[in-house]
Design an enzyme around this catalytic site. Structure first.
Site, PDB file in Angstrom:
ATOM      1  N   GLU A 263       0.879  -1.184   0.000  1.00  9.85           N
ATOM      2  CA  GLU A 263       0.000   0.000   0.000  1.00  9.85           C
ATOM      3  C   GLU A 263       0.901   1.213   0.000  1.00  9.85           C
ATOM      4  O   GLU A 263       1.555   1.534   0.984  1.00  9.85           O
ATOM      5  CB  GLU A 263      -0.945   0.008   1.198  1.00  9.85           C
ATOM      6  CG  GLU A 263      -2.225   0.724   0.793  1.00  9.85           C
ATOM      7  CD  GLU A 263      -2.650   1.831   1.714  1.00  9.85           C
ATOM      8  OE1 GLU A 263      -2.014   2.906   1.670  1.00  9.85           O
ATOM      9  OE2 GLU A 263      -3.619   1.610   2.451  1.00  9.85           O
ATOM     10  N   CYS A 297      -1.397   8.810   3.445  1.00  9.44           N
ATOM     11  CA  CYS A 297      -1.361   8.405   2.031  1.00  9.44           C
ATOM     12  C   CYS A 297      -2.665   8.756   1.315  1.00  9.44           C
ATOM     13  O   CYS A 297      -2.662   8.962   0.097  1.00  9.44           O
ATOM     14  CB  CYS A 297      -1.037   6.929   1.896  1.00  9.44           C
ATOM     15  SG  CYS A 297      -2.150   5.880   2.835  1.00  9.44           S
TER      16      CYS A 297
END
Ligand code: ADP
Length: 494
Positions: A263, A297
């Site tokens: 990720e 993120c």
């Protein structure tokens, strides 16, 4: 739980790391300082591990694997529910630690810790998910089954930013499906992205070796990762972090033929169409771009607004962004705390300067004092600038305009990243149709780019990585074994 409206207090502490259910020093006997990014003072002393520590942790996880894999789901569930209760009890203390170690202000800490409690409570039952299928066979009498099996040892490598959420997500999901874990937290947040999980697991009486935490000094991440890649016990690397590091790890995973879940970063766009509710879009932008000083993120990095509403949008955005309170994250009303390090502030500073020197318009913000960086909005940014084309981990938002929805979508997709996106429109049907066209792992219509729930699949495409968390993580942390049973008298060709 009601929280007092007063400053959080945190005392500095010396930690050990957690291997095979025991608190141990590093084999080198050394520690390294972990700093509070707001005060610049030492917040904790943490073991500076060497390769031998990581090897020991992998061995412990491997030894614990057979019994953990065989433990009935109900027993696992009881453990995870106990952990959730412990976190709930320790919530104010954990918020203080998050503020002191990572600069997380109350809005982000209050997203992280209750989210983690929910993750534990929801995932506690996922051990009851179906673990396979019965499949038809062309051979009469043959009984064929596809059965999901845990992988073995999963090595987690986590970043510092969403310290508590990401560390739990990284470790818990593999454990739920029967794997054991060695977690290597970021050197910037070894306590909240690592050691605190061990304190909670120990109190909940998780069997020794099921979750091991190995901490390390700055610059030594690769040494610890070597132990993961080179051990035959480690069957999967579960990584959340930057695209640059993800690329290095994916290459190594290829060489060692390890499964890897990635990720990674994103250059997450929010598209605001002319029929959108401007105030709602502005509120979502402020939340999406500036929560945790833009160091998540899923933060919004770019907004693309249709021209008829661009001026109104920018005016409201500048007013809201410039009103966010900057300061000590331990104070209850602070919204914008420090960036994690001087280096992080320097990178953000350089990127803003580069854009302004190239002709970008500073709509608001832009002037930092050391690690304290205000919410910053840039317009008319030339496309060669780093802040335009690369993820910038800080409170900096680029605003673009577009003549049409198609042009806005084209601008939103013109990136090598593909983590998440948002799209605001007054027309839900149109919103869903346009959302289909965005090339990313997550799209929210009439919501900010940043929205994650424990059970929902989180993850990206392209340079933002692969793999999905939540309920879908069973795909990443199990493998399918074909098992057949022959009944009757089979016939063979020879
Ligand atoms: P971020 O800037 O978001 O912290 P990084 O990718 O730098 O992202 O760090 C995420 C995690 O990756 C941290 O735990 C860090 O220690 C680890 N890491 C960095 N470089 C390496 C490497 N070469 N091998 C293994 N882990 C690494």
């Amino acid at each position: 739980m009601a929280l007092k409206q007063e400053k959080l207090q945190v005392e500095p502490k010396v930690f050990k790391q957690f291997i095979n259910g025991k608190w141990v020093e590093s084999a080198s006997g050394e520690t390294f300082p972990d700093y509070d990014p707001f005060t610049g003072e030492i917040f904790a002393a943490v073991p500076a591990s060497i390769r031998a520590d990581a090897d020991r942790a992998v061995e412990a996880a491997a030894a614990a694997f057979p019994a953990w894999a065989a433990l009935p789901p109900i027993e696992k569930q009881k453990l995870f529910l106990r952990m959730a209760d412990i976190i709930e009890r320790r919530l104010p203390e954990l918020m203080g630690l998050l503020a002191a170690e990572t600069g997380a202000c109350r809005p982000f800490a209050m997203s992280q810790i209750p989210w983690t409690i929910n993750l534990l409570r929801q995932a506690a039952s996922w051990g009851y998910r179906s673990i396979g299928d019965v499949l038809p066979s062309d051979h009469s009498g043959k009984f064929a089954m596809a059965v999901r099996k845990p992988l073995g040892v999963v090595a987690g490598i986590t970043p510092w930013n969403g310290a508590h959420i990401l560390a739990w997500r990284t470790s818990l999901l593999p454990m739920v499906f029967g794997n054991t874990v060695v977690l290597k937290p970021s050197e910037e947040a070894p306590v909240m992205a690592g050691l605190m999980l061990a304190e909670i697991a120990e109190e909940a009486k998780l069997p020794p070796g099921v979750l091991n935490i190995v901490t390390h000094a700055p610059g030594k991440a690769k040494t610890i990762a070597d132990a993961f890649f080179e051990s035959p016990h480690v069957r999967c690397i579960n990584f959340t972090g930057s695209t640059a590091t993800g690329r290095i790890l994916a290459e190594r995973a290829g060489k060692h033929l390890k499964r890897i879940v990635l990720e990674l970063g994103g250059l997450n766009p929010l598209v605001v169409l002319r029929d959108a509710d401007v105030q709602q879009a502005v509120d979502a932008t402020v939340f999406g771009a500036f929560l945790h000083q833009g160091q998540i993120c899923l933060n919004t990095r770019k907004v693309i607004v249709e021209k008829p509403i661009a001026d109104a949008f920018l005016e409201k955005l500048a007013a809201r962004a410039s009103a966010l309170k900057i300061g000590d994250p331990k104070q209850p009303d602070t919204v914008i705390g420090p960036l994690i390090s001087d280096q992080a502030a320097k990178t953000v500073r350089e990127r803003v300067d580069e854009a302004v020197a190239a002709g970008a318009r500073l709509v608001t913000g832009g002037k930092n004092q050391g690690r304290m960086f205000p919410p910053t909005v840039l317009a008319d940014v030339p496309s060669h600038c780093m802040v335009f084309k690369e993820e910038t981990f800080g409170p900096v938002l680029v605003v673009e305009t577009a003549d049409s929805a198609d042009e806005a979508l084209g601008k939103a997709s013109s990136t090598s990243y593909g983590l998440c996106a948002g799209l605001f429109t007054g027309n839900q049907e149109k919103g869903l149709a346009l959302a289909e066209k965005l090339d990313c792992g997550i799209v929210h219509v009439n919501g900010p780019t940043m929205h994650a729930e424990p059970s929902l699949p989180n993850g990206g495409v392209k340079d933002s990585g692969w793999g999905r968390s939540g309920l879908y993580s069973i795909e990443d942390f199990t493998e399918v074994r074909l098992m057949t049973l022959a009944r009757g008298t089979p016939r063979y060709p020879i």
